[in-house]
Motif scaffolding. Structure first.
Motif, PDB file in Angstrom:
ATOM      1  N   GLN A 123      -0.378  13.563   4.217  1.00 22.02           N
ATOM      2  CA  GLN A 123      -0.556  12.142   4.524  1.00 22.02           C
ATOM      3  C   GLN A 123       0.297  11.726   5.714  1.00 22.02           C
ATOM      4  O   GLN A 123      -0.147  10.973   6.588  1.00 22.02           O
ATOM      5  N   ILE A 127      -1.111  10.161   9.342  1.00 24.76           N
ATOM      6  CA  ILE A 127      -0.641   8.920   9.955  1.00 24.76           C
ATOM      7  C   ILE A 127      -0.004   9.200  11.319  1.00 24.76           C
ATOM      8  O   ILE A 127      -0.202   8.444  12.285  1.00 24.76           O
ATOM      9  N   ARG A 152       3.635  -0.943  12.264  1.00 25.30           N
ATOM     10  CA  ARG A 152       3.085  -0.936  10.905  1.00 25.30           C
ATOM     11  C   ARG A 152       2.837   0.487  10.442  1.00 25.30           C
ATOM     12  O   ARG A 152       3.157   0.845   9.296  1.00 25.30           O
ATOM     13  N   ARG A 153       2.292   1.307  11.321  1.00 28.27           N
ATOM     14  CA  ARG A 153       2.030   2.701  10.952  1.00 28.27           C
ATOM     15  C   ARG A 153       3.339   3.445  10.689  1.00 28.27           C
ATOM     16  O   ARG A 153       3.419   4.296   9.794  1.00 28.27           O
ATOM     17  N   ASP A 155       6.000   2.131   9.473  1.00 32.15           N
ATOM     18  CA  ASP A 155       6.462   1.712   8.149  1.00 32.15           C
ATOM     19  C   ASP A 155       5.817   2.566   7.057  1.00 32.15           C
ATOM     20  O   ASP A 155       6.463   2.908   6.054  1.00 32.15           O
ATOM     21  N   GLU A 156       4.547   2.921   7.243  1.00 35.87           N
ATOM     22  CA  GLU A 156       3.860   3.784   6.277  1.00 35.87           C
ATOM     23  C   GLU A 156       4.509   5.172   6.239  1.00 35.87           C
ATOM     24  O   GLU A 156       4.699   5.761   5.160  1.00 35.87           O
ATOM     25  N   ALA A 159       7.775   4.983   4.382  1.00 36.48           N
ATOM     26  CA  ALA A 159       7.583   4.881   2.930  1.00 36.48           C
ATOM     27  C   ALA A 159       7.263   6.248   2.330  1.00 36.48           C
ATOM     28  O   ALA A 159       7.779   6.614   1.262  1.00 36.48           O
ATOM     29  N   LEU A 160       6.436   7.034   3.008  1.00 32.46           N
ATOM     30  CA  LEU A 160       6.115   8.380   2.527  1.00 32.46           C
ATOM     31  C   LEU A 160       7.341   9.289   2.594  1.00 32.46           C
ATOM     32  O   LEU A 160       7.548  10.130   1.714  1.00 32.46           O
TER      33      LEU A 160
END
Length: 215
Positions: A123, A127, A152-153, A155-156, A159-160
């Motif tokens: 994942q 991204i 924003r990307r 931030d993803e 989080a991962l």
């Protein structure tokens, strides 16, 4: 003289966009290599990184020559200085993809990770690949709205990254210590790749507006 100057700036921008494209291809290829424990795919990443580095030197030299010989001012000066910094960011993105490839090569024929950890890394790779594509478009279009989207990307990805670290440190972790070390490093490589795409966006916003982007 100014026409020639702007032609050279356009050449520099095109080289930077190509570097961004190659970095995106490298992170996509190496993620497939990671998931499938595919050594030939991993070896492709070294070739892609070589191509990035082949563009790095002439890009740096061109940017410095423009500074020294053309004495740009205002927006032209911002564009040249931005180009100097972007060369380093894009080169580092290729280097990070190569670090992942080295892990695949070192552990082959075994997988570097397995189960949920491998899924999370996949994942992150997806991204990171998407972010590189946005960064390339930003370099070509100088679209400050797309540049802001890179945050924003990222931030993803962050989080991962945290999710992977929680997995490794949690009671359900069944992998051994070498695998935990590998997964920790790989997550960091992907997270740093995303950070550099954000820097691309930040620098393009500075180029367009003359202002530093703040979240």
């Amino acid at each position: 003289m100014r026409t020639k100057f702007h032609e050279q700036l356009d050449e520099l921008t095109d080289r930077l966009a190509v570097m961004g494209h190659l970095a995106g291809e490298a992170i996509s290829v190496v993620t497939d290599a990671l998931v499938h424990a595919d050594l030939p795919l991993a070896e492709r990443v070294f070739d892609l990184n070589d191509r990035i580095e082949e563009l790095r030197v002439p890009s740096e030299e061109q940017a410095l020559a423009l500074l020294a010989l053309q004495a740009p001012v205002a927006r032209d000066l911002r564009q040249v200085i931005t180009g100097v910094y972007l060369v380093a960011d894009l080169s580092r993105m290729g280097g990070l993809a190569q670090h992942v490839a080295k892990s695949v090569r070192r552990r082959h024929p075994d997988h570097v990770a397995s189960g949920e950890a491998e899924q999370l890394l996949a994942q992150m790779g997806r991204i990171a690949t998407e972010s590189a594509g946005v960064a390339e478009r930003v370099l070509r279009t100088r679209d400050s709205e797309q540049a802001a989207e890179l945050h924003r990307r990222d931030d993803e990805l962050d989080a991962l990254h945290r999710q992977l670290l929680d997995l490794i440190q949690g009671p359900g972790w069944t992998g051994n210590i070498p695998m935990a070390v590998d997964v920790t490093l790989l997550a960091r490589f992907y997270e740093r790749f995303g950070d550099h795409t954000v820097e691309v966006g930040r620098r393009v916003i500075f180029l367009v507006t003359g202002e530093q982007f703040s979240q």
